[in-house]
Design a protein around this motif. Structure first.
Motif, mmCIF file in Angstrom:
data_model
loop_
_atom_site.group_PDB
_atom_site.id
_atom_site.type_symbol
_atom_site.label_atom_id
_atom_site.label_comp_id
_atom_site.label_asym_id
_atom_site.label_seq_id
_atom_site.Cartn_x
_atom_site.Cartn_y
_atom_site.Cartn_z
ATOM 1 N N GLN A 79 0.825 -1.212 0.000
ATOM 2 C CA GLN A 79 0.000 0.000 0.000
ATOM 3 C C GLN A 79 0.856 1.258 0.000
ATOM 4 O O GLN A 79 0.525 2.243 -0.662
ATOM 5 N N THR A 80 1.957 1.232 0.764
ATOM 6 C CA THR A 80 2.865 2.380 0.773
ATOM 7 C C THR A 80 3.418 2.617 -0.627
ATOM 8 O O THR A 80 3.455 3.755 -1.118
ATOM 9 N N LEU A 87 0.678 4.137 -2.671
ATOM 10 C CA LEU A 87 0.404 5.525 -2.271
ATOM 11 C C LEU A 87 1.509 6.481 -2.719
ATOM 12 O O LEU A 87 1.247 7.663 -2.961
ATOM 13 N N TYR A 92 -2.574 11.877 -1.829
ATOM 14 C CA TYR A 92 -3.701 11.463 -0.993
ATOM 15 C C TYR A 92 -3.645 12.183 0.338
ATOM 16 O O TYR A 92 -2.817 11.893 1.201
ATOM 17 N N SER A 105 2.896 12.524 7.803
ATOM 18 C CA SER A 105 1.729 11.700 8.104
ATOM 19 C C SER A 105 0.775 12.438 9.029
ATOM 20 O O SER A 105 -0.443 12.381 8.867
ATOM 21 N N TYR A 109 -0.606 11.827 3.152
ATOM 22 C CA TYR A 109 -0.298 10.400 3.135
ATOM 23 C C TYR A 109 0.501 9.992 1.908
ATOM 24 O O TYR A 109 1.419 9.183 1.988
ATOM 25 N N ALA A 125 4.092 11.324 2.333
ATOM 26 C CA ALA A 125 4.758 10.538 3.377
ATOM 27 C C ALA A 125 5.156 9.171 2.824
ATOM 28 O O ALA A 125 6.258 8.674 3.097
#
Lengths: 300, 309
Positions: B48-49, B52, B57, B272, B277, B280
């Motif tokens: 997911q990181t 992202l 986001y 964060s 997001y 980060a």
């Protein structure tokens, strides 16, 4: 020395020839060792001395220039005020639940995995081992945001079990590495003999393997308890309620993020002493085991 | 393989499997909790990181979920002085601290290995800095280094006549943070190296002494070469582990003065907390990238020096 004593029987010992060289040869090394030991003790001990002396120094005396090295009137007032400004006992309980829970779960899960990885040959076993130990390098902070979202979805934020899940998982790789190396040292013949005698897998694990690796499991339990007792980031991000915050979060709550002069060092040092005591007890009790456990995990 | 367990008296699915297949089932069951835990808190969130990091986001603005921006976040980093400052301080911190930890750790390991009456005491004491909470150490040293009320400036002034300001000076603040990391983790390195020292045969040193070697030549021609695999392993471990350092500078200096002691992890934490997001996540990917580079170098060194892991 004895030869010289014969040559100069009447001279005082320090005037005899060769005395200095002999002294240096005999005691030089130990003088050096004790000097190094003294430096070692001071460097390690000074912060603890300072934290402890601050914790019993009245706050009026603590903010003196030059600094106070020992209070004129020792007091327990700082401890009292610390326990009044944060719910100390609740945080203490939370830290215990977090520490014991995380180390128990990590040792059980790692023990199971380590047995499978050390003893059972199956396709993909190397890949799984590699993935598990390489994940030790993944920084906690790098997956914090997605983790928070996932934990939020499963309603695991602000719960003891949520914190225990993430902390035990964090400690798994190191625990697995250590336990795999330990299990590999136990001869497999004992288990093979048990198979031939008709024991099933569950019996082998509970009656043969478990007793053999119990010392290693206990060592890892102690090490992991210390690591989770000291953990700050996870409780800081995932615990926002009085019922889940740990002592390390309490320590940051005492800290006023504003000016230097408002930092309540009197209360912080008192709480620090309380946070140090449990780990000191564990070290006194399990020094030998912890040293061997740490070395094994890092060497293999 | 059609072996069947001689003790098989049960019936059912498990009993019908061959011995080999049963081993597979047992292995899967044993591995399941560990693999699930790591998937839930490391492998899946890492994917997911990665996802992202190519998206913008901020849940406060982007109500329709992440917006794809390609390499936008990484370009933004190029223009962000804090990111650059944090990367350079993190590298300085990690290299400086690890080098000192290995050097001093080797010295402390020799002390722990020397035979003297208080050896048991030295081995108990050495565990304490490792075991004490980083939060306690960071705040304790923060206070000890305090420019007005701290004992370290005072001791330096009265004992050595050195007048130094620590936490309000950017360079000295860096030095102070690194010093605390050295204090905290040298004992751990020393314990690992102690285990290595105990594995070197005494006869090597005796033979060298007969050949006229002194303490220094023994150190450089016996101890260090023999410990090289452990030194490399431990060094890599400390580098990788300290690249992700967060709590020490966060509590000791808060990243200041200015951003002089801000590490990458704290920059990620700050972004964060500002709900950036996507940004980060992209800084996180840079951090993971640095860790990966160090890891590859480490593995190459392992091969080169024939270290078995």
């Amino acid at each position: 020395m004895s030869q010289q004593a014969v040559l100069h029987p009447q001279a005082p010992i320090h005037e005899r020839p060769g005395y200095r060289a002999a002294l240096l040869a005999r005691y030089g090394e130990s003088v050096l060792i004790y000097a190094a030991f003294a430096i070692f003790v001071i460097v390690i001990g000074l912060p603890f001395y300072f934290i402890f002396s601050s914790s019993i120094t009245p706050s009026t005396e603590l903010f003196n220039v030059p600094p106070t090295y020992w209070p004129s009137v020792p007091t327990l007032d700082n401890y009292l005020r610390m326990s009044q400004s944060i719910p100390f006992l609740t945080y203490f309980r939370n830290s215990l639940i977090f520490g014991i829970g995380s180390s128990a779960v990590s040792v059980i899960a790692a023990g199971m995995a380590a047995y499978a990885l050390a003893r059972i040959r199956f396709p993909g076993s190397n890949a799984i081992y590699l993935a598990l130990i390489l994940s030790v390098a993944l920084p906690q902070i790098a997956v914090l945001v997605p983790m928070f979202q996932t934990f939020n979805t499963f309603r695991l934020v602000n719960t003891h079990h949520g914190l225990i899940i993430m902390m035990s998982s964090l400690m798994l790789p190191f625990t697995i590495i250590t336990l795999v190396s330990f299990i590999k040292q136990v001869p497999a013949e004992i288990e093979e003999a048990a198979y031939i005698d008709g024991a099933n897998t569950v019996q082998i694990i509970t009656r043969v393997v478990l007793p053999l690796i119990r010392p290693a499991l206990f060592t890892m339990f102690l090490i992991n308890f210390i690591i989770s007792w000291n953990e700050l980031l996870y409780p800081l991000v995932f615990a926002h309620t009085v019922d889940t915050k740990t002592l390390s979060v309490g320590l940051t709550e005492l800290t006023d993020p504003g000016s230097t002069y408002t930092k309540p060092w009197d209360m912080m040092s008192a709480l620090s002493v309380f946070m140090i005591i449990p780990v000191l007890l564990i070290i006194l009790f399990g020094q030998r085991m912890i040293i061997s456990g740490l070395a094994r995990g890092a060497l293999k | 393989m059609t072996l069947r367990s001689p003790a098989n008296r049960r019936h059912g699915l498990f009993a019908q499997l061959t011995l080999q297949q049963r081993f597979y089932v047992v292995a899967i069951v044993l591995l399941l909790p560990a693999v699930m835990l790591r998937t839930f808190t490391a492998f899946y969130p890492f994917l997911q990181t990665a996802y992202l990091s190519f998206h913008r986001y901020n849940p406060a603005f982007d109500h329709n979920g992440p917006v794809f921006v390609g390499l936008g976040n990484f370009q933004r980093m190029g223009a962000d002085p804090v990111v650059q400052a944090s990367i350079s301080f993190t590298i300085l911190f990690v290299v400086g601290a690890t080098f000192a930890q290995l050097t001093l750790g080797l010295a402390v390991a020799h002390l722990l290995n020397a035979s003297f009456r208080l050896r048991f005491l030295s081995r108990a004491l050495v565990l304490i800095p490792w075991a004490v909470p980083m939060a306690v150490a960071a705040l304790g040293f923060r206070w000890m280094f305090d420019d007005q009320f701290g004992i370290i400036p005072d001791l330096l002034r009265t004992l050595a006549g050195i007048e130094m300001r620590w936490l309000i000076d950017p360079n000295n603040a860096k030095l102070a943070v690194i010093a605390v990391a050295i204090w905290k983790s040298t004992p751990f390195v020393a314990l690992v190296l102690l285990a290595g020292l105990q594995g070197i045969g005494r006869d090597l040193y005796e033979a060298a002494r007969v050949d006229g070697a002194n303490a220094w030549t023994s150190l450089f021609y016996i101890t260090i070469p023999m410990l090289l695999p452990i030194l490399i392993t431990t060094g890599m471990f400390m580098i990788v582990w300290q690249l992700a350092v967060f709590d020490l500078p966060f509590l000791m200096t808060g990243g200041g003065p200015g951003f002089s002691t801000t590490v990458i992890a704290q920059k990620i934490y700050l972004e964060s907390n500002s709900l950036n997001y996507g940004y980060a996540a992209s800084i996180s990917m840079v951090l993971v990238g640095i860790v990966a580079v160090v890891g590859v170098i480490g593995l190459t060194l392992f091969r080169r020096f024939d270290v078995s892991i």
